[in-house]
Design an enzyme around this catalytic site. Sequence first.
Site, PDB file in Angstrom:
ATOM      1  N   CYS A 120       0.860  -1.182   0.000  1.00 28.56           N
ATOM      2  CA  CYS A 120       0.000   0.000   0.000  1.00 28.56           C
ATOM      3  C   CYS A 120       0.896   1.232   0.000  1.00 28.56           C
ATOM      4  O   CYS A 120       2.095   1.135   0.253  1.00 28.56           O
ATOM      5  CB  CYS A 120      -0.891   0.003   1.242  1.00 28.56           C
ATOM      6  SG  CYS A 120      -2.277   1.164   1.110  1.00 28.56           S
ATOM      7  N   CYS A 122      -0.175   4.261   1.746  1.00 23.64           N
ATOM      8  CA  CYS A 122      -0.533   5.241   2.782  1.00 23.64           C
ATOM      9  C   CYS A 122       0.546   5.430   3.844  1.00 23.64           C
ATOM     10  O   CYS A 122       0.663   6.503   4.418  1.00 23.64           O
ATOM     11  CB  CYS A 122      -1.869   4.909   3.429  1.00 23.64           C
ATOM     12  SG  CYS A 122      -1.900   3.345   4.311  1.00 23.64           S
ATOM     13  N   CYS A 130      -3.791   6.113   0.036  1.00 25.28           N
ATOM     14  CA  CYS A 130      -3.290   4.809  -0.399  1.00 25.28           C
ATOM     15  C   CYS A 130      -2.899   4.797  -1.874  1.00 25.28           C
ATOM     16  O   CYS A 130      -2.561   3.744  -2.426  1.00 25.28           O
ATOM     17  CB  CYS A 130      -4.341   3.737  -0.119  1.00 25.28           C
ATOM     18  SG  CYS A 130      -4.805   3.662   1.615  1.00 25.28           S
ATOM     19  N   LYS A 195     -12.328  -4.637   1.739  1.00 21.01           N
ATOM     20  CA  LYS A 195     -11.791  -3.784   2.801  1.00 21.01           C
ATOM     21  C   LYS A 195     -12.704  -2.577   2.942  1.00 21.01           C
ATOM     22  O   LYS A 195     -12.887  -1.802   2.006  1.00 21.01           O
ATOM     23  CB  LYS A 195     -10.373  -3.353   2.460  1.00 21.01           C
ATOM     24  CG  LYS A 195      -9.779  -2.430   3.507  1.00 21.01           C
ATOM     25  CD  LYS A 195      -8.326  -2.111   3.219  1.00 21.01           C
ATOM     26  CE  LYS A 195      -7.810  -1.122   4.235  1.00 21.01           C
ATOM     27  NZ  LYS A 195      -6.406  -0.768   3.986  1.00 21.01           N
ATOM     28  N   ARG A 205      -3.619   3.784  12.515  1.00 14.09           N
ATOM     29  CA  ARG A 205      -3.071   4.983  11.871  1.00 14.09           C
ATOM     30  C   ARG A 205      -2.090   5.688  12.782  1.00 14.09           C
ATOM     31  O   ARG A 205      -1.188   6.375  12.305  1.00 14.09           O
ATOM     32  CB  ARG A 205      -4.208   5.877  11.389  1.00 14.09           C
ATOM     33  CG  ARG A 205      -4.934   5.164  10.239  1.00 14.09           C
ATOM     34  CD  ARG A 205      -6.059   5.942   9.641  1.00 14.09           C
ATOM     35  NE  ARG A 205      -6.767   5.070   8.688  1.00 14.09           N
ATOM     36  CZ  ARG A 205      -7.917   5.348   8.139  1.00 14.09           C
ATOM     37  NH1 ARG A 205      -8.516   6.488   8.425  1.00 14.09           N
ATOM     38  NH2 ARG A 205      -8.479   4.503   7.303  1.00 14.09           N
ATOM     39  N   ARG A 217     -11.004   7.995   3.129  1.00 17.12           N
ATOM     40  CA  ARG A 217     -10.747   6.925   2.169  1.00 17.12           C
ATOM     41  C   ARG A 217     -12.033   6.400   1.506  1.00 17.12           C
ATOM     42  O   ARG A 217     -12.054   5.319   0.944  1.00 17.12           O
ATOM     43  CB  ARG A 217     -10.037   5.763   2.871  1.00 17.12           C
ATOM     44  CG  ARG A 217      -8.729   6.124   3.579  1.00 17.12           C
ATOM     45  CD  ARG A 217      -7.790   4.940   3.621  1.00 17.12           C
ATOM     46  NE  ARG A 217      -6.755   4.999   4.641  1.00 17.12           N
ATOM     47  CZ  ARG A 217      -5.711   5.820   4.640  1.00 17.12           C
ATOM     48  NH1 ARG A 217      -5.571   6.714   3.679  1.00 17.12           N
ATOM     49  NH2 ARG A 217      -4.809   5.753   5.611  1.00 17.12           N
ATOM     50  N   GLU A 233     -16.246  -7.606  -5.339  1.00 16.89           N
ATOM     51  CA  GLU A 233     -14.821  -7.304  -5.173  1.00 16.89           C
ATOM     52  C   GLU A 233     -13.989  -8.599  -5.118  1.00 16.89           C
ATOM     53  O   GLU A 233     -12.927  -8.703  -5.721  1.00 16.89           O
ATOM     54  CB  GLU A 233     -14.583  -6.502  -3.885  1.00 16.89           C
ATOM     55  CG  GLU A 233     -14.948  -5.028  -3.960  1.00 16.89           C
ATOM     56  CD  GLU A 233     -13.871  -4.188  -4.669  1.00 16.89           C
ATOM     57  OE1 GLU A 233     -12.898  -4.767  -5.184  1.00 16.89           O
ATOM     58  OE2 GLU A 233     -14.030  -2.961  -4.695  1.00 16.89           O
ATOM     59  N   LYS A 248     -12.067  -7.335   5.857  1.00 15.52           N
ATOM     60  CA  LYS A 248     -11.486  -6.469   6.891  1.00 15.52           C
ATOM     61  C   LYS A 248     -12.343  -5.237   7.100  1.00 15.52           C
ATOM     62  O   LYS A 248     -12.738  -4.625   6.107  1.00 15.52           O
ATOM     63  CB  LYS A 248     -10.086  -6.058   6.412  1.00 15.52           C
ATOM     64  CG  LYS A 248      -9.369  -5.125   7.336  1.00 15.52           C
ATOM     65  CD  LYS A 248      -8.109  -4.656   6.684  1.00 15.52           C
ATOM     66  CE  LYS A 248      -7.552  -3.536   7.529  1.00 15.52           C
ATOM     67  NZ  LYS A 248      -6.530  -2.821   6.877  1.00 15.52           N
ATOM     68  N   SER A 274      -6.957  -3.146  14.367  1.00 10.06           N
ATOM     69  CA  SER A 274      -6.434  -2.412  15.518  1.00 10.06           C
ATOM     70  C   SER A 274      -7.524  -1.966  16.498  1.00 10.06           C
ATOM     71  O   SER A 274      -7.384  -2.153  17.704  1.00 10.06           O
ATOM     72  CB  SER A 274      -5.631  -1.208  15.034  1.00 10.06           C
ATOM     73  OG  SER A 274      -6.417  -0.367  14.207  1.00 10.06           O
ATOM     74  N   TYR A 313      -3.598  -8.958  16.366  1.00  7.62           N
ATOM     75  CA  TYR A 313      -2.568  -8.489  17.301  1.00  7.62           C
ATOM     76  C   TYR A 313      -2.564  -9.332  18.572  1.00  7.62           C
ATOM     77  O   TYR A 313      -1.643  -9.236  19.373  1.00  7.62           O
ATOM     78  CB  TYR A 313      -2.806  -7.008  17.631  1.00  7.62           C
ATOM     79  CG  TYR A 313      -2.826  -6.139  16.379  1.00  7.62           C
ATOM     80  CD1 TYR A 313      -1.647  -5.717  15.789  1.00  7.62           C
ATOM     81  CD2 TYR A 313      -4.035  -5.791  15.759  1.00  7.62           C
ATOM     82  CE1 TYR A 313      -1.672  -4.960  14.618  1.00  7.62           C
ATOM     83  CE2 TYR A 313      -4.068  -5.046  14.604  1.00  7.62           C
ATOM     84  CZ  TYR A 313      -2.880  -4.630  14.028  1.00  7.62           C
ATOM     85  OH  TYR A 313      -2.901  -3.895  12.865  1.00  7.62           O
TER      86      TYR A 313
HETATM   87  C1  PBG Z   1      -3.092   0.234   4.903  1.00  7.94           C
HETATM   88  C2  PBG Z   1      -3.732  -0.581   5.935  1.00  7.94           C
HETATM   89  C3  PBG Z   1      -4.589  -0.195   6.974  1.00  7.94           C
HETATM   90  C4  PBG Z   1      -4.758  -1.324   7.767  1.00  7.94           C
HETATM   91  C5  PBG Z   1      -4.065  -2.366   7.169  1.00  7.94           C
HETATM   92  N1  PBG Z   1      -3.462  -1.896   6.036  1.00  7.94           N
HETATM   93  C6  PBG Z   1      -5.148   1.121   7.372  1.00  7.94           C
HETATM   94  C7  PBG Z   1      -6.057   1.875   6.515  1.00  7.94           C
HETATM   95  O1  PBG Z   1      -6.547   1.419   5.503  1.00  7.94           O
HETATM   96  O2  PBG Z   1      -6.259   3.034   6.876  1.00  7.94           O
HETATM   97  C8  PBG Z   1      -5.546  -1.379   9.054  1.00  7.94           C
HETATM   98  C9  PBG Z   1      -5.104  -2.404  10.029  1.00  7.94           C
HETATM   99  C10 PBG Z   1      -5.630  -2.230  11.400  1.00  7.94           C
HETATM  100  O3  PBG Z   1      -6.433  -1.330  11.699  1.00  7.94           O
HETATM  101  O4  PBG Z   1      -5.216  -3.035  12.253  1.00  7.94           O
HETATM  102  N2  PBG Z   1      -3.826   0.644   3.858  1.00  7.94           N
END
Ligand code: PBG
Length: 324
Positions: A120, A122, A130, A195, A205, A217, A233, A248, A274, A313
Site C-alpha cells: 500500500c 498510505c 493509499c 476492505k 493509523r 478513504r 470485489e 477487513k 487495531s 494483534y
Molecule cells: C493500509 C492498511 C490499513 C490497515 C491495514 N493496512 C489502514 C487503513 O486502511 O487506513 C488497518 C489495520 C488495522 O487497523 O489493524 N492501507
Amino acid sequence: MSYPTHRPRRLRRNVALRSLVRETRLTTASLIYPMFVCPGTKVRQEVSSMPGVYQQSVDQIMEEAREVESLGISGIILFGLPENKDPRGLSSLHAQGVVQRAIEAIRKAKLKLLVITDVCLCEYTDHGHCGIVEDGEVANDATLEILAQQAFSHARAGADIVAPSDMMDGRVAAIRKMLDANKFENIAILSYAAKYCSGFYGPFREAAQSAPQFGDRRSYQMDPANAREALKEVKLDLEEGADMVMVKPALAYLDVIRRVRDQFDVPVAAYNVSGEYSMVKAAAQNGWLDEKRVVLEILTGIQRAGADILLTYHAKDVARWLKP
Ligand code: PBG
C-alpha cells in the site's frame, strides 16, 4: 420428538464431552501476527493506543519474529514506517527500505515463518492516501504501477506472500503481471478484497503514522453498508489472480466473511483490526472484561463465521493460551 427425549444438555455435561462435540477449533497455525518496522536500531516504541504492540527497528523485529515462530504462529505481516515520505510513496520501493531489510534479515536467519507484506502507499505518502493524488483525487491507474513495483521489491527481498490493501481497481492483475514477468510466479497474493472504510482502523493509523492529511478513504475503501458489493470485489480479485482473499475488519463484518466463505472455494482471511484489539485491551485494563475469555470467544466467532486465516494483534497471547 422433543423434550424429554431430546436433551441438548447431555452433550454439555463435562469438559471431555464438550471438547468431543466442539465444532470450531481455534489453532495457532491459522494465526498471522502484524508487525510495524521502523528505521534505526534498538528502537522498540509501544503504540499508546495498542498496548503490547510496538514500532520496532529491524533488530528488534528479528527478536520478536523468533518468539512468534517459537510459539508456532504461521506467519507475520509487515507494515513499514519509512524514514521519508513523499507524494508518490517512492521510499516503499527501495531495496534498503525498512520492510525490505526486515524481510532479508528474517530470511538470513532462516526462520520458517511465512513473511507477508502489506502492499500500500498510505504509510509512505506525505498526504497519507493509499494512492497517488492527482487534482485532489486518488488516481487509480497511475497508482497501479507503483504498487506493482512495491510488490516486486518485497518479493525480491524474500517475501512469501504479498497483500495489497490499497483498494485500487486492477491492482491484483498489475501485481500478478509484474511478479510473473520477473520470475516470481510462485509468490502468492492475499488480496484485501473486501476492505471497508472503517473507524476501527483508528489505532493503526497511529501505529503506522498513516492518517490521511485531507479527506478520507471513502472513494476507494468500501461502504460499510454493502455486502453484495464485497462478493463482487472478491470475484474480481480472484479473476485477476488472487490466491487468497481477506475481509477487513472482522467483527462488524461476520456476515460478509460467511458469504465469501460460502460462495468461493479459496482460503479466506479475516483481519481482526487495531480498533477491535484496542477496545478489548482498554476494557480488560479497566477490569471490565476477562481478556483471555473474550479474545478466544471473538476469534472463535470469526473462525465460525468462515475465516480460515486470522490476522490478529492477539496472536502471541492466543498461541500461549492454546498451548496444551
Ligand atoms: C493500509 C492498511 C490499513 C490497515 C491495514 N493496512 C489502514 C487503513 O486502511 O487506513 C488497518 C489495520 C488495522 O487497523 O489493524 N492501507
